[in-house]
Design an enzyme around this catalytic site. Structure first.
Site, PDB file in Angstrom:
ATOM      1  N   GLY A   1       0.832  -1.195   0.000  1.00  0.00           N
ATOM      2  CA  GLY A   1       0.000   0.000   0.000  1.00  0.00           C
ATOM      3  C   GLY A   1       0.863   1.240   0.000  1.00  0.00           C
TER       4      GLY A   1
ATOM      5  CD  GLN B   1       3.326   5.935   2.260  1.00  0.00           C
ATOM      6  OE1 GLN B   1       2.328   5.424   1.800  1.00  0.00           O
ATOM      7  NE2 GLN B   1       4.260   5.235   2.898  1.00  0.00           N
TER       8      GLN B   1
ATOM      9  CB  CYS C   1       4.632   2.595   7.220  1.00  0.00           C
ATOM     10  SG  CYS C   1       4.289   4.067   6.234  1.00  0.00           S
ATOM     11  CG  LEU C   2       6.622   0.919   1.314  1.00  0.00           C
ATOM     12  CD1 LEU C   2       6.018   1.153  -0.065  1.00  0.00           C
ATOM     13  CD2 LEU C   2       7.877   0.063   1.191  1.00  0.00           C
TER      14      LEU C   2
ATOM     15  CG  HIS D   1      -1.181   1.932   7.054  1.00  0.00           C
ATOM     16  ND1 HIS D   1      -0.302   1.565   8.061  1.00  0.00           N
ATOM     17  CD2 HIS D   1      -0.434   2.611   6.142  1.00  0.00           C
ATOM     18  CE1 HIS D   1       0.902   2.017   7.757  1.00  0.00           C
ATOM     19  NE2 HIS D   1       0.854   2.650   6.593  1.00  0.00           N
ATOM     20  CD  GLU D   2      -1.327   2.872   2.458  1.00  0.00           C
ATOM     21  OE1 GLU D   2      -0.838   4.016   2.392  1.00  0.00           O
ATOM     22  OE2 GLU D   2      -0.645   1.860   2.718  1.00  0.00           O
TER      23      GLU D   2
ATOM     24  CG  HIS E   1       0.121   7.481   4.889  1.00  0.00           C
ATOM     25  ND1 HIS E   1       1.285   7.898   5.501  1.00  0.00           N
ATOM     26  CD2 HIS E   1       0.230   6.136   4.775  1.00  0.00           C
ATOM     27  CE1 HIS E   1       2.059   6.843   5.741  1.00  0.00           C
ATOM     28  NE2 HIS E   1       1.438   5.752   5.308  1.00  0.00           N
TER      29      HIS E   1
HETATM   30  C1  QAP Z   1       0.505  -0.453   4.776  1.00  0.00           C
HETATM   31  O1  QAP Z   1       2.677  -1.167   4.203  1.00  0.00           O
HETATM   32  C2  QAP Z   1      -0.110  -1.651   5.425  1.00  0.00           C
HETATM   33  O2  QAP Z   1       9.382  -1.618   6.879  1.00  0.00           O
HETATM   34  C3  QAP Z   1       1.445  -0.807   3.640  1.00  0.00           C
HETATM   35  O3  QAP Z   1      11.362  -2.407   5.262  1.00  0.00           O
HETATM   36  C4  QAP Z   1       0.384  -2.113   6.635  1.00  0.00           C
HETATM   37  O4  QAP Z   1       3.487  -1.814   2.236  1.00  0.00           O
HETATM   38  C5  QAP Z   1      -1.167  -2.303   4.847  1.00  0.00           C
HETATM   39  C6  QAP Z   1       7.439  -2.292   3.871  1.00  0.00           C
HETATM   40  C7  QAP Z   1      -0.193  -3.207   7.250  1.00  0.00           C
HETATM   41  C8  QAP Z   1      -1.730  -3.411   5.452  1.00  0.00           C
HETATM   42  C9  QAP Z   1      -1.244  -3.862   6.655  1.00  0.00           C
HETATM   43  C10 QAP Z   1       7.762  -1.922   5.161  1.00  0.00           C
HETATM   44  C11 QAP Z   1       8.463  -2.703   3.039  1.00  0.00           C
HETATM   45  C12 QAP Z   1       6.084  -2.220   3.339  1.00  0.00           C
HETATM   46  C13 QAP Z   1       9.068  -1.980   5.614  1.00  0.00           C
HETATM   47  C14 QAP Z   1       3.689  -1.614   3.406  1.00  0.00           C
HETATM   48  C15 QAP Z   1      10.100  -2.393   4.766  1.00  0.00           C
HETATM   49  C16 QAP Z   1       9.784  -2.761   3.477  1.00  0.00           C
HETATM   50  C17 QAP Z   1       5.019  -1.761   4.038  1.00  0.00           C
HETATM   51 CO    CO Z   2       2.209   3.828   5.427  1.00  0.00          CO
END
Ligand code: QAP
Ligand code: CO
Length: 179
Positions: free
Chosen positions: A45, A50, A95-96, A137-138, A141
């Site tokens: 996501g 971001q 979270c990215l 979550h999104e 943001h």
């Molecule tokens: C948000 O999160 C989310 O720390 C999206 O090193 C969170 O894509 C949606 C990511 C929980 C549903 C459930 C995080 C990649 C990606 C990191 C992400 C990393 C590399 C997070």
């Molecule tokens: Co995020």
């Protein structure tokens, strides 16, 4: 084109994103670039803020039962509004924009969302479990809210300590690489 991801503690992540009014080629290019950027970092996501675009647009691409992340399942969600919510669910979120940190966060288990697609068509989506979590979550943001803001004082302290260490180690690694 893969864009740079804005990372905590960058203040730009605290901006409130503005409503999308033009469903034009500029928006479509941004959505395409957001998808490429998300895939390049193995995300599921991403919100426009971001990649430093403070507009109310987000994308979600969850893996299917086999664990495949198929572009067919890509959701592009513009100007979302939650119109119904119920239940409670805990999930270990990441979270990215907050790399290398994951923590359990409480969300609504089910949400109904009204939104627009990339052409500006109005849609309704009933979501539960992981999709409901991702949407919440999104959507946070868009208000300048990060999942780490929902941690208890003690867990937030633990996060700040671990995150500083991670940033320090990554910086050192990158310095060595370019030397
Ligand atoms: C948000 O999160 C989310 O720390 C999206 O090193 C969170 O894509 C949606 C990511 C929980 C549903 C459930 C995080 C990649 C990606 C990191 C992400 C990393 C590399 C997070
Ligand atoms: Co995020």
């Amino acid at each position: 084109m893969v864009l740079d991801i804005v990372e905590y503690p960058d203040k730009r992540l605290r901006e409130k994103s503005k409503e999308v009014k033009s469903f034009d080629s500029e928006l479509h290019t941004l959505l395409d670039d957001m998808y490429e950027t998300m895939m390049s970092e193995s995300g599921i996501g991403l919100a426009a803020i971001q990649v430093a675009k403070p507009i109310r647009a987000l994308i979600i691409n969850l893996p299917d039962e086999e664990g495949n992340q198929d572009k067919e399942n890509l959701l592009e969600i513009i100007n979302p509004v939650i119109v119904e919510k119920e239940g409670e669910i805990f999930y270990q979120e990441g979270c990215l924009s907050v790399p290398n940190f994951y923590e359990d966060i409480k969300r609504f288990e089910k949400v109904v969302v009204n939104y627009q697609d990339r052409e500006g068509n109005t849609k309704t989506l009933e979501a539960e479990e992981l999709l409901a979590i991702a949407i919440q979550h999104e959507m946070d943001h868009l208000e300048g809210i990060l999942f780490i803001d929902k941690l208890s004082y003690a867990r937030r302290k633990k996060f700040e300590k671990e995150y500083k260490k991670f940033q320090r180690e990554r910086k050192q690694k990158n310095t060595k690489k370019s030397a």
